[in-house]
Design a protein around this motif. Structure first.
Motif, PDB file in Angstrom:
ATOM      1  N   UNK A   1      -6.333  -7.148  -3.039  1.00 33.46           N
ATOM      2  CA  UNK A   1      -6.356  -6.916  -4.570  1.00 33.46           C
ATOM      3  C   UNK A   1      -7.726  -6.301  -4.847  1.00 33.46           C
ATOM      4  N   UNK A   2      -8.736  -6.761  -4.275  1.00 32.64           N
ATOM      5  CA  UNK A   2      -9.933  -6.329  -4.600  1.00 32.64           C
ATOM      6  C   UNK A   2     -10.115  -4.863  -4.067  1.00 32.64           C
ATOM      7  N   UNK A   3      -9.687  -4.365  -2.978  1.00 37.04           N
ATOM      8  CA  UNK A   3      -9.609  -3.078  -2.494  1.00 37.04           C
ATOM      9  C   UNK A   3      -8.832  -2.210  -3.395  1.00 37.04           C
ATOM     10  N   UNK A   4      -7.712  -2.548  -3.925  1.00 37.54           N
ATOM     11  CA  UNK A   4      -6.818  -1.856  -4.845  1.00 37.54           C
ATOM     12  C   UNK A   4      -7.445  -1.661  -6.097  1.00 37.54           C
ATOM     13  N   UNK A   5      -8.308  -2.874  -6.637  1.00 38.38           N
ATOM     14  CA  UNK A   5      -9.048  -2.810  -7.831  1.00 38.38           C
ATOM     15  C   UNK A   5     -10.337  -1.939  -7.916  1.00 38.38           C
ATOM     16  N   UNK A   6     -10.905  -1.631  -6.837  1.00 37.03           N
ATOM     17  CA  UNK A   6     -12.042  -0.642  -6.622  1.00 37.03           C
ATOM     18  C   UNK A   6     -11.362   0.625  -6.816  1.00 37.03           C
TER      19      UNK A   6
ATOM     20  N   UNK B   1       0.915  -1.076  -0.146  1.00 39.41           N
ATOM     21  CA  UNK B   1      -0.033  -0.007  -0.019  1.00 39.41           C
ATOM     22  C   UNK B   1       0.942   1.269   0.040  1.00 39.41           C
ATOM     23  N   UNK B   2       1.781   1.256  -0.678  1.00 40.26           N
ATOM     24  CA  UNK B   2       2.782   2.430  -0.880  1.00 40.26           C
ATOM     25  C   UNK B   2       1.951   3.695  -1.105  1.00 40.26           C
ATOM     26  N   UNK B   3       2.147   4.790  -0.707  1.00 39.37           N
ATOM     27  CA  UNK B   3       1.528   6.069  -1.108  1.00 39.37           C
ATOM     28  C   UNK B   3       1.837   6.322  -2.521  1.00 39.37           C
TER      29      UNK B   3
ATOM     30  N   UNK C   1       2.467   7.439   5.867  1.00 41.65           N
ATOM     31  CA  UNK C   1       1.158   6.292   5.782  1.00 41.65           C
ATOM     32  C   UNK C   1       1.373   5.254   6.711  1.00 41.65           C
ATOM     33  N   UNK C   2       0.939   4.186   6.505  1.00 43.24           N
ATOM     34  CA  UNK C   2       0.517   3.077   7.580  1.00 43.24           C
ATOM     35  C   UNK C   2       2.006   2.708   8.237  1.00 43.24           C
ATOM     36  N   UNK C   3       1.827   2.828   9.600  1.00 46.11           N
ATOM     37  CA  UNK C   3       3.211   2.180  10.323  1.00 46.11           C
ATOM     38  C   UNK C   3       3.521   3.216  11.748  1.00 46.11           C
ATOM     39  N   UNK C   4       2.774   4.291  11.956  1.00 47.23           N
ATOM     40  CA  UNK C   4       3.068   5.000  12.931  1.00 47.23           C
ATOM     41  C   UNK C   4       1.737   5.106  13.869  1.00 47.23           C
ATOM     42  N   UNK C   5       1.581   5.907  14.751  1.00 42.57           N
ATOM     43  CA  UNK C   5       0.320   5.915  15.413  1.00 42.57           C
ATOM     44  C   UNK C   5      -0.739   6.428  14.749  1.00 42.57           C
TER      45      UNK C   5
ATOM     46  N   UNK D   1      -5.169   6.843  -1.589  1.00 45.64           N
ATOM     47  CA  UNK D   1      -3.990   6.331  -0.556  1.00 45.64           C
ATOM     48  C   UNK D   1      -4.790   5.525   0.523  1.00 45.64           C
ATOM     49  N   UNK D   2      -4.536   4.138   0.886  1.00 43.76           N
ATOM     50  CA  UNK D   2      -4.988   3.628   2.246  1.00 43.76           C
ATOM     51  C   UNK D   2      -3.906   3.833   3.031  1.00 43.76           C
ATOM     52  N   UNK D   3      -4.252   4.742   3.930  1.00 48.35           N
ATOM     53  CA  UNK D   3      -3.024   5.303   4.963  1.00 48.35           C
ATOM     54  C   UNK D   3      -3.280   4.753   6.255  1.00 48.35           C
ATOM     55  N   UNK D   4      -4.250   4.000   6.561  1.00 45.97           N
ATOM     56  CA  UNK D   4      -4.337   3.366   7.985  1.00 45.97           C
ATOM     57  C   UNK D   4      -5.302   2.273   7.919  1.00 45.97           C
TER      58      UNK D   4
END
Lengths: 325, 325
Positions: free
Chosen positions: B103-108, B14-16, B24-28, B115-118
């Motif tokens: 895969x489905x989320x990214x396809x949508x 899920x790289x930005x 993005x994902x990985x901190x609080x 970006x999926x950030x969290x």
């Protein structure tokens, strides 16, 4: 009660407090206007009945905790909370239960300028997912990666209370009159999010203690590429925990490995500790120092290394239980 | 697989994409920087297994739908989607299942700059809560309250397909080779969010059709304090639905009351319809007109009123089933 009625009932209680909340619950989405020059911190956390709180937790406490754990994540970034969405899945719609839930959510917000701007209610197993959005100046986020050698490691409040409270939960009916038990149960049920935004400019790195102090500090060390030396005896303990822990060993274990305290672990220059403490209302205790050598060195009051605490810094894994990953 | 491993696995995928996603994902929390002059639209929706999708829905389709229904809400506000959080509760952590879900989320999302950030992964009954944040110019939100007498009512794509697909779901193994069935099932499983941001400046009001066209139009009329006259025969139907509906009555009922199509219902000046249609890739069909007299007047091809359609505009209630509230 029908879903639309519930939404109306909730919306009536959740009038916006913030001038920058332009449109709140009731349309396809809320509309908010972040201040110029500010960036947003965004976090989301789910609480599931029986996993993140006991099944027989009162609705008020569930509402409180769902909000508090998310505001704690924003605090750990140094962000001032602004907007929340609350997605509630519940087996039955019950007006009084929902009112208590909202009471708890609003109590956790307290007098902070935070609006619940969206939500979803669905029928299903009891769980709550909150998304919290906060603001902070561009470039000022307090990440896990900012710790530098020479920083002290400091923690707000006290550690281990919530974990002790969880242990006391099954027998709470028999110990309800004991003020220490009441305190520890309350620390479990209604964690207090800390004012991370107030100390953002003084600290280099931050994380909230949700998985256990050792584990969460480990995340900071890994992200920052540094190590730390921690004095076990310096970890702050409440008087209630000191009195109710059967042994010093139990207390230290709870302080080190217990989760759910939602205190902040900060790294900052020693010279900034007093100023940071003065901006908080919960105490701030120095427990160690950041070192350039990677790894975690835990020492007792006599300076002796404590390997069991050093090797178990992985904290709570919601799928696999505790242990290294 | 442990939770931390899953998060690492997901984060790696899920790289930005966006330059304004600062962390993005990985901190609080994630950190994002909205553009100056833009306001944010925020929405959240939960999907629960067995309620919002059949229990045996493939992971790809669950990931798709969880994202699409939220992006559809942003589209209904005229917002360009930017950031998502995804909270997944699942009984068991399964690497291939999670990969299919992502895969489905990214396809949508497709090639949109989103970006999926969290996120959050917890063990529990299968459910997904997504929060979506989009941007739009200050003052430009397409709300439910903007419809004015004289506007036409227009709807994207076709209506009723998803509801027919749901009816076909149990027997899908026996009808898998039929292209109409495949189309209708796909409309249920993988709803396509529309580009609401592209038509924001042309429309006065918008909503997405999730509870049923009649019910959702009713929300617009109530919020705008207006009424509407709708030609039942004008509601757009796919060729597949025309062929697979047993009767015209069934088809009209599905078009009017069926949920889950996630088409946009817009009100706009008649003179803007061609321009709006040209900005969309899914068609835009005029189905009626906004009138100053409150209430919903539904007429058939002969101009005769159809009271059953007028009185049942409450749509789907996730707790109480269909019916007026």
């Amino acid at each position: 009660m029908r879903e639309f009625q519930l939404i109306d009932r909730l919306a009536a209680r959740l009038a916006a407090r913030r001038a920058d909340t332009q449109l709140t619950i009731g349309d396809d989405a809320a509309v908010v206007a972040p201040a110029p020059g500010q960036v947003l911190a965004i976090t989301t956390d789910t609480l599931i009945s029986g996993r993140h709180f006991p099944d027989d937790t009162p609705a008020f406490d569930i509402g409180w905790k769902a909000i508090a754990v998310n505001l704690s994540d924003l605090a750990a970034m140094g962000a001032a909370p602004a907007w929340l969405t609350v997605a509630l899945s519940t087996p039955v719609l019950d007006g009084p239960w929902c009112d208590d839930f909202v009471d708890g959510a609003l109590a956790a917000i307290g007098d902070a300028a935070v609006d619940i701007v969206g939500g979803d209610t669905t029928r299903g197993p009891l769980s709550i997912t909150v998304t919290a959005i906060g603001m902070l100046p561009a470039g000022a986020a307090l990440t896990r990666a900012g710790a530098v050698p020479g920083d002290v490691v400091a923690v707000t409040g006290t550690l281990g209370d919530a974990a002790k409270g969880l242990g006391l939960w099954p027998a709470r009916a028999d110990t309800g009159g004991d003020p220490d038990t009441a305190f520890l149960l309350r620390r479990l049920a209604r964690p207090q999010w800390r004012n991370g935004a107030a100390v953002r400019a003084l600290a280099h790195a931050g994380i909230d203690v949700s998985d256990g102090f050792g584990a969460d500090l480990g995340h900071v060390l890994a992200a920052s590429g540094v190590g730390a030396r921690i004095e076990l005896a310096a970890l702050p303990a409440s008087e209630a925990l000191r009195r109710r822990a059967a042994t010093d060993e139990e207390r230290r274990d709870l302080q080190w490995r217990g989760g759910d305290d939602y205190e902040l672990c900060l790294t900052l220059p020693a010279a900034s500790v007093d100023a940071a403490r003065a901006r908080l209302d919960c105490g701030l205790t120095v427990v160690g120092v950041i070192e350039s050598e990677p790894g975690l060195r835990v020492v007792d009051a006599h300076g002796r290394r404590c390997p069991p605490f050093e090797s178990d810094a992985a904290g709570w894994d919601h799928f696999g239980g505790r242990g290294a990953v």
